[in-house]
Design a protein around this motif. Structure first.
Motif, PDB file in Angstrom:
ATOM      1  N   ASP A  83       0.838  -1.191   0.000  1.00 37.24           N
ATOM      2  CA  ASP A  83       0.000   0.000   0.000  1.00 37.24           C
ATOM      3  C   ASP A  83       0.877   1.247   0.000  1.00 37.24           C
ATOM      4  N   HIS A  84       0.274   2.388  -0.309  1.00 37.12           N
ATOM      5  CA  HIS A  84       0.969   3.664  -0.193  1.00 37.12           C
ATOM      6  C   HIS A  84       0.806   4.159   1.237  1.00 37.12           C
ATOM      7  N   PRO A  85       1.859   4.704   1.863  1.00 35.33           N
ATOM      8  CA  PRO A  85       1.744   5.103   3.269  1.00 35.33           C
ATOM      9  C   PRO A  85       0.644   6.126   3.541  1.00 35.33           C
ATOM     10  N   ILE A  86       0.380   7.036   2.602  1.00 35.36           N
ATOM     11  CA  ILE A  86      -0.686   8.010   2.816  1.00 35.36           C
ATOM     12  C   ILE A  86      -2.038   7.306   2.884  1.00 35.36           C
ATOM     13  N   LYS A  87      -2.287   6.385   1.943  1.00 34.00           N
ATOM     14  CA  LYS A  87      -3.563   5.681   1.924  1.00 34.00           C
ATOM     15  C   LYS A  87      -3.751   4.824   3.175  1.00 34.00           C
ATOM     16  N   LEU A  92      -6.373   3.778   8.419  1.00 30.21           N
ATOM     17  CA  LEU A  92      -6.238   3.375   9.813  1.00 30.21           C
ATOM     18  C   LEU A  92      -6.678   4.491  10.760  1.00 30.21           C
ATOM     19  N   ALA A  93      -6.384   5.738  10.392  1.00 28.73           N
ATOM     20  CA  ALA A  93      -6.817   6.870  11.221  1.00 28.73           C
ATOM     21  C   ALA A  93      -8.337   6.971  11.255  1.00 28.73           C
ATOM     22  N   VAL A  94      -8.980   6.737  10.126  1.00 28.33           N
ATOM     23  CA  VAL A  94     -10.444   6.734  10.101  1.00 28.33           C
ATOM     24  C   VAL A  94     -10.985   5.638  11.016  1.00 28.33           C
ATOM     25  N   LEU A  95     -10.439   4.430  10.903  1.00 28.04           N
ATOM     26  CA  LEU A  95     -10.894   3.324  11.741  1.00 28.04           C
ATOM     27  C   LEU A  95     -10.683   3.627  13.218  1.00 28.04           C
TER      28      LEU A  95
END
Length: 372
Positions: A83-87, A92-95
């Protein structure tokens, strides 16, 4: 000790439709909270019956978060290389926010050659790519005007929104399978540890955990905050013969799925994965009887499983255990009964902590705690 449920799919389209698997898994996750389990965990894998129905743990755990209030959610584990670190940092921040801070982020280098080939990535870059991507994710969670140029990703300046709910960020747990160096690096960084004891001799697991704890303490982190998570396939039943018969059947399903998934190591080689060329033979040589005798699978009546957990505690201390439930193709009532028996008849025996003095506790130290 803490105990949770590991929802690790070992099915494919010829066994069960995806919608039926997810309905089953969500039902068990909700039931685990009702029974007082500490966490629910799921993995990231692709293509194979071995985990392939779980390509995105964050999506599944978001659904669990919407149906629960207390139980912790663990990615066990996401693979940052894919994955791309931004994505990944953003998802994960949303979760973490929608769960009100119930997320623990397990991360792994990945170890299946077929997955790396599909993502057009080299196994030989896995460790530096992993380290760089995890570092970028942490910086995105905590920094402003972040600029990254690590040889794998180049971007910035950017400021990630949203921030994680937990401050400064969710707990990070690092998966290690065979190489003790991964555990040492996790300890030195102050992270937790994820292990699957079934693929190593007990003495090696003890060595890996000891190296992790030593490295963590040497880096200045409080030994009391160390996190060691062990995952075991499990099955409990009221009757000993039923537990052993069905437990063997379910274990063999998991074993066949794992054997197909690791088959790429019969030809793949990488300096980043020393010893992995032996994993095909290790998997092929394992049997249910030897796994059960070595306490590498947790199967039996509640009384038998209490003895197993006591031996595991004696060997490894007060760890966190994730119980991989029977395959989702098993009757729902059978799966739920297994989960219920552990929660009601096993978990209460291990609710009192055992003090560690740097060595594993003895049998006498692993006293049974009355009540729940």
């Amino acid at each position: 000790m803490k105990f949770g449920i590991n929802l690790f799919p070992t099915v494919g389209p010829h066994d069960q439709a995806p919608v039926d698997y997810y309905d089953h898994a969500l039902s068990i996750a909700v039931y685990a909270e009702e029974l007082g389990y500490h966490h629910v965990k799921t993995v990231e894998h692709y293509f194979f019956e071995y985990g392939g129905y779980s390509p995105d743990p964050t999506t599944f755990l978001t659904a669990v978060a919407a149906r629960t209030e207390r139980i912790r959610l663990i990615t066990g584990a996401v693979v940052p290389a894919f994955d791309h670190p931004i994505k990944l940092a953003a998802r994960l921040a949303v979760l973490d926010n929608v769960s009100h801070g119930r997320l623990d982020v397990g991360v792994a280098r990945g170890f299946l050659p077929d997955e790396f080939a599909a993502f057009q990535l080299s196994l030989d870059d896995s460790r530096p790519r992993f380290d760089a991507t995890v570092a970028a994710i942490v910086e995105l969670w905590t920094g402003s005007d972040v600029t990254i140029d690590n040889g794998f990703h180049s971007f910035g300046p950017v400021t990630l929104q949203p921030r994680p709910f937990q401050s400064p960020h969710p707990r990070i747990l690092v998966a290690t399978a065979i190489t003790p160096e991964s555990a040492e690096r996790a300890g030195a960084a102050g992270y937790g540890l994820l292990l699957v004891p079934s693929i190593n001799p007990r003495e090696k697991v003890q060595d890996i955990i000891a190296r992790y704890r030593v490295a963590r303490e040497a880096a200045g982190f409080d030994p009391a905050t160390a996190e060691v998570h062990l995952s075991y396939s499990s099955f409990l039943a009221d009757d000993a013969d039923e537990a052993r018969s069905l437990g063997e059947q379910f274990a063999n399903t998991n074993h066949r799925a794992l054997a197909r998934a690791v088959s790429g190591w019969s030809t793949a080689r990488s300096t980043q994965y020393e010893g992995y060329e032996k994993i095909v033979d290790r998997v092929a040589g394992g049997t249910f009887a030897t796994q059960l005798a070595a306490d590498k699978t947790i199967v039996g009546t509640p009384a038998q499983v209490v003895d197993q957990i006591a031996r595991i505690r004696e060997a490894f201390g007060d760890v966190t255990i994730s119980l991989q439930t029977p395959p989702s193709t098993a009757p729902e009532a059978v799966v739920r009964r297994s989960v219920q028996l552990f929660a009601e008849d096993v978990l209460p025996h291990f609710s009192a902590p055992v003090a560690l003095d740097g060595t594993a506790p003895g049998v006498a130290a692993a006293a049974v705690a009355p009540g729940r």
